[in-house]
Design a protein around this motif. Structure first.
Motif, PDB file in Angstrom:
ATOM      1  N   GLY A   1       0.977  -1.124  -0.152  1.00 18.08           N
ATOM      2  CA  GLY A   1      -0.148   0.238  -0.202  1.00 18.08           C
ATOM      3  C   GLY A   1       0.798   0.869   0.058  1.00 18.08           C
ATOM      4  N   LYS A   2       1.917   1.404   0.713  1.00 15.55           N
ATOM      5  CA  LYS A   2       3.476   2.620   0.356  1.00 15.55           C
ATOM      6  C   LYS A   2       3.398   2.730  -0.705  1.00 15.55           C
ATOM      7  N   HIS A   3       3.709   1.787  -2.157  1.00 17.78           N
ATOM      8  CA  HIS A   3       4.145   1.663  -2.750  1.00 17.78           C
ATOM      9  C   HIS A   3       3.068   1.345  -3.883  1.00 17.78           C
ATOM     10  N   LEU A   4       1.985   2.229  -3.872  1.00 18.91           N
ATOM     11  CA  LEU A   4       1.039   1.541  -4.973  1.00 18.91           C
ATOM     12  C   LEU A   4       0.250   2.612  -4.809  1.00 18.91           C
ATOM     13  N   PRO A   5      -0.349   3.627  -5.774  1.00 19.52           N
ATOM     14  CA  PRO A   5      -1.422   4.631  -5.977  1.00 19.52           C
ATOM     15  C   PRO A   5      -2.640   4.197  -5.906  1.00 19.52           C
ATOM     16  N   GLU A   6      -3.574   4.883  -5.181  1.00 21.72           N
ATOM     17  CA  GLU A   6      -5.158   4.732  -4.653  1.00 21.72           C
ATOM     18  C   GLU A   6      -5.642   3.391  -5.630  1.00 21.72           C
ATOM     19  N   ARG A   7      -5.356   4.015  -6.948  1.00 24.51           N
ATOM     20  CA  ARG A   7      -6.291   3.292  -7.921  1.00 24.51           C
ATOM     21  C   ARG A   7      -6.094   2.119  -7.900  1.00 24.51           C
ATOM     22  N   ALA A   8      -4.925   1.683  -8.777  1.00 23.92           N
ATOM     23  CA  ALA A   8      -3.867   0.377  -8.193  1.00 23.92           C
ATOM     24  C   ALA A   8      -4.567  -0.214  -7.573  1.00 23.92           C
ATOM     25  N   ILE A   9      -4.697   0.000  -5.813  1.00 21.76           N
ATOM     26  CA  ILE A   9      -4.692  -0.376  -5.313  1.00 21.76           C
ATOM     27  C   ILE A   9      -6.458  -0.815  -4.993  1.00 21.76           C
ATOM     28  N   GLY A  10      -7.137   0.182  -5.698  1.00 25.51           N
ATOM     29  CA  GLY A  10      -8.571  -0.384  -5.794  1.00 25.51           C
ATOM     30  C   GLY A  10      -8.956  -1.438  -6.463  1.00 25.51           C
ATOM     31  N   PHE A  11      -8.675  -1.204  -7.957  1.00 28.30           N
ATOM     32  CA  PHE A  11      -8.276  -2.123  -8.748  1.00 28.30           C
ATOM     33  C   PHE A  11      -7.841  -4.025  -7.863  1.00 28.30           C
ATOM     34  N   GLY A  12      -6.707  -3.699  -7.863  1.00 32.92           N
ATOM     35  CA  GLY A  12      -6.314  -4.589  -7.423  1.00 32.92           C
ATOM     36  C   GLY A  12      -7.106  -5.506  -5.828  1.00 32.92           C
ATOM     37  N   SER A  13      -7.685  -4.505  -5.347  1.00 34.02           N
ATOM     38  CA  SER A  13      -8.540  -5.896  -4.255  1.00 34.02           C
ATOM     39  C   SER A  13      -9.641  -6.123  -4.878  1.00 34.02           C
ATOM     40  N   GLY A  14      -9.916  -5.527  -6.170  1.00 34.13           N
ATOM     41  CA  GLY A  14     -11.366  -5.700  -6.515  1.00 34.13           C
ATOM     42  C   GLY A  14     -10.995  -7.549  -7.467  1.00 34.13           C
ATOM     43  N   LEU A  15     -10.075  -7.016  -8.266  1.00 34.71           N
ATOM     44  CA  LEU A  15      -9.744  -7.642  -8.508  1.00 34.71           C
ATOM     45  C   LEU A  15      -9.078  -9.570  -7.271  1.00 34.71           C
ATOM     46  N   LEU A  16      -8.912  -9.466  -6.412  1.00 35.64           N
ATOM     47  CA  LEU A  16      -8.457 -10.267  -6.086  1.00 35.64           C
ATOM     48  C   LEU A  16      -9.809 -10.853  -5.062  1.00 35.64           C
ATOM     49  N   PHE A  17     -10.690  -9.961  -4.811  1.00 33.20           N
ATOM     50  CA  PHE A  17     -11.737 -10.744  -4.211  1.00 33.20           C
ATOM     51  C   PHE A  17     -12.800 -10.865  -4.886  1.00 33.20           C
ATOM     52  N   LEU A  18     -12.506 -11.228  -6.449  1.00 32.89           N
ATOM     53  CA  LEU A  18     -13.218 -12.107  -7.225  1.00 32.89           C
ATOM     54  C   LEU A  18     -12.665 -13.294  -7.921  1.00 32.89           C
ATOM     55  N   PHE A  19     -11.177 -13.115  -7.182  1.00 33.75           N
ATOM     56  CA  PHE A  19     -10.855 -14.780  -6.725  1.00 33.75           C
ATOM     57  C   PHE A  19     -10.799 -15.506  -5.374  1.00 33.75           C
ATOM     58  N   ILE A  20     -10.692 -14.501  -4.805  1.00 31.04           N
ATOM     59  CA  ILE A  20     -11.369 -15.543  -3.519  1.00 31.04           C
ATOM     60  C   ILE A  20     -12.955 -15.774  -4.109  1.00 31.04           C
ATOM     61  N   GLY A  21     -13.349 -15.489  -4.307  1.00 28.77           N
ATOM     62  CA  GLY A  21     -15.026 -16.181  -4.740  1.00 28.77           C
ATOM     63  C   GLY A  21     -14.907 -16.522  -5.539  1.00 28.77           C
ATOM     64  N   ALA A  22     -14.129 -16.815  -6.145  1.00 33.61           N
ATOM     65  CA  ALA A  22     -14.138 -18.057  -7.583  1.00 33.61           C
ATOM     66  C   ALA A  22     -13.588 -19.061  -6.780  1.00 33.61           C
ATOM     67  N   LEU A  23     -12.572 -19.438  -6.524  1.00 37.41           N
ATOM     68  CA  LEU A  23     -11.728 -19.758  -5.916  1.00 37.41           C
ATOM     69  C   LEU A  23     -12.658 -20.809  -4.533  1.00 37.41           C
ATOM     70  N   THR A  24     -12.826 -20.222  -4.404  1.00 36.61           N
ATOM     71  CA  THR A  24     -13.835 -20.399  -2.984  1.00 36.61           C
ATOM     72  C   THR A  24     -15.410 -21.676  -3.753  1.00 36.61           C
ATOM     73  N   ALA A  25     -15.685 -21.154  -4.578  1.00 34.00           N
ATOM     74  CA  ALA A  25     -17.026 -21.419  -5.560  1.00 34.00           C
ATOM     75  C   ALA A  25     -16.408 -22.836  -6.217  1.00 34.00           C
ATOM     76  N   VAL A  26     -14.716 -23.019  -6.880  1.00 34.54           N
ATOM     77  CA  VAL A  26     -14.681 -24.077  -7.482  1.00 34.54           C
ATOM     78  C   VAL A  26     -14.937 -24.828  -6.645  1.00 34.54           C
ATOM     79  N   ASN A  27     -13.882 -24.935  -5.366  1.00 36.58           N
ATOM     80  CA  ASN A  27     -14.022 -25.445  -3.844  1.00 36.58           C
ATOM     81  C   ASN A  27     -14.847 -26.833  -3.492  1.00 36.58           C
ATOM     82  N   THR A  28     -16.013 -25.615  -3.601  1.00 38.71           N
ATOM     83  CA  THR A  28     -17.308 -26.079  -3.436  1.00 38.71           C
ATOM     84  C   THR A  28     -18.191 -26.989  -4.387  1.00 38.71           C
ATOM     85  N   ALA A  29     -18.056 -26.581  -5.755  1.00 40.73           N
ATOM     86  CA  ALA A  29     -18.354 -27.295  -6.410  1.00 40.73           C
ATOM     87  C   ALA A  29     -18.247 -28.906  -6.798  1.00 40.73           C
TER      88      ALA A  29
END
Length: 244
Positions: A161-189
């Protein structure tokens, strides 16, 4: 009792290394202050592990883990989509925090980790430990072990967070949440699917979202690029003056 605490710390700490909870901790650390994230994780972990040791030591019952996992997967996917949608719609300035980030951060982290950890492998490990050991020692040790593992991820999030701009942090957070959700769904299915295959399939969600965002950004740049026109008046003036 001391030995049981140490055993629970070691087992849970090792089980959490590389787990999705560390990725979640890193993601939240990019958005919120570290002590808020750590507090939410601690409260959620203590609550879930009280339930798990009670199940293992007193009840011997089981939770509807599949239903809980699907709820968690949908929640993470929704948060990821919402975050990227709001960030993608701005005009190029530093974006305001998405709406989920303006809610009480402690309760956002708490609820997310409660959903993620209910039915997780760590919960089963603590329940199994509590069947043959002191339940209070298992609860204390497992909570410490998980918080310690996630604290490492929080530290990584602080450094990023100290080396990334706010926009990059926002997009990175969104993509990470998508990955976590997809991984949870795949492991469940498909619970029998290997970790590598599950990660590969789950990575398709943030990859597709990233490609879509890049395409939208490219189209916006094309629309906003000014069309240069030749100033004919200057040319005509030079011709009248005898210049070519």
């Amino acid at each position: 009792m001391i030995a049981t605490i140490g055993l629970a710390i070691g087992i849970v700490f090792l089980a959490e290394l590389g787990d999705k909870s560390q990725l979640m901790a890193l993601t939240f650390a990019l958005r919120y202050r570290w002590w808020v994230v750590l507090g939410g994780i601690t409260a959620a972990t203590a609550s879930v592990h009280v339930l798990s040791v009670a199940i293992g030591h007193f009840l011997g019952a089981a939770l509807p883990t599949t239903a809980i996992a699907w709820v968690a997967a949908v929640t993470f996917l929704a948060v990821g989509v919402w975050t990227l949608r709001e960030l993608a719609g701005d005009d190029g300035a530093e974006p305001a925090p998405p709406r989920f980030a303006t809610a009480a951060p402690f309760f956002v982290v708490l609820s997310a980790f409660l959903l993620a950890e209910l039915g997780d492998r760590t919960m089963f490990a603590t329940a199994a430990l509590a069947t043959d050991n002191n339940w209070a020692a298992v609860w204390l040790g497992s909570t410490i072990g998980m918080v310690a593992a996630d604290a490492l991820a929080i530290g990584a999030g602080i450094l990023l967070g100290k080396h990334l701009p706010e926009r990059a942090i926002g997009f990175g957070s969104g993509l990470l949440f998508l990955f976590i959700g997809a991984l949870t769904a795949v492991n469940t299915a498909v619970p029998a699917l290997g970790l590598g295959a599950a990660i590969g399939i789950a990575a398709a969600a943030p990859a597709a979202a990233g490609a879509a965002l890049w395409w939208l950004h490219s189209r916006r740049e094309i629309r906003e690029t000014p069309v240069t026109s030749t100033d004919t008046s200057d040319i005509e003036g030079r011709r009248v003056g005898g210049q070519p």
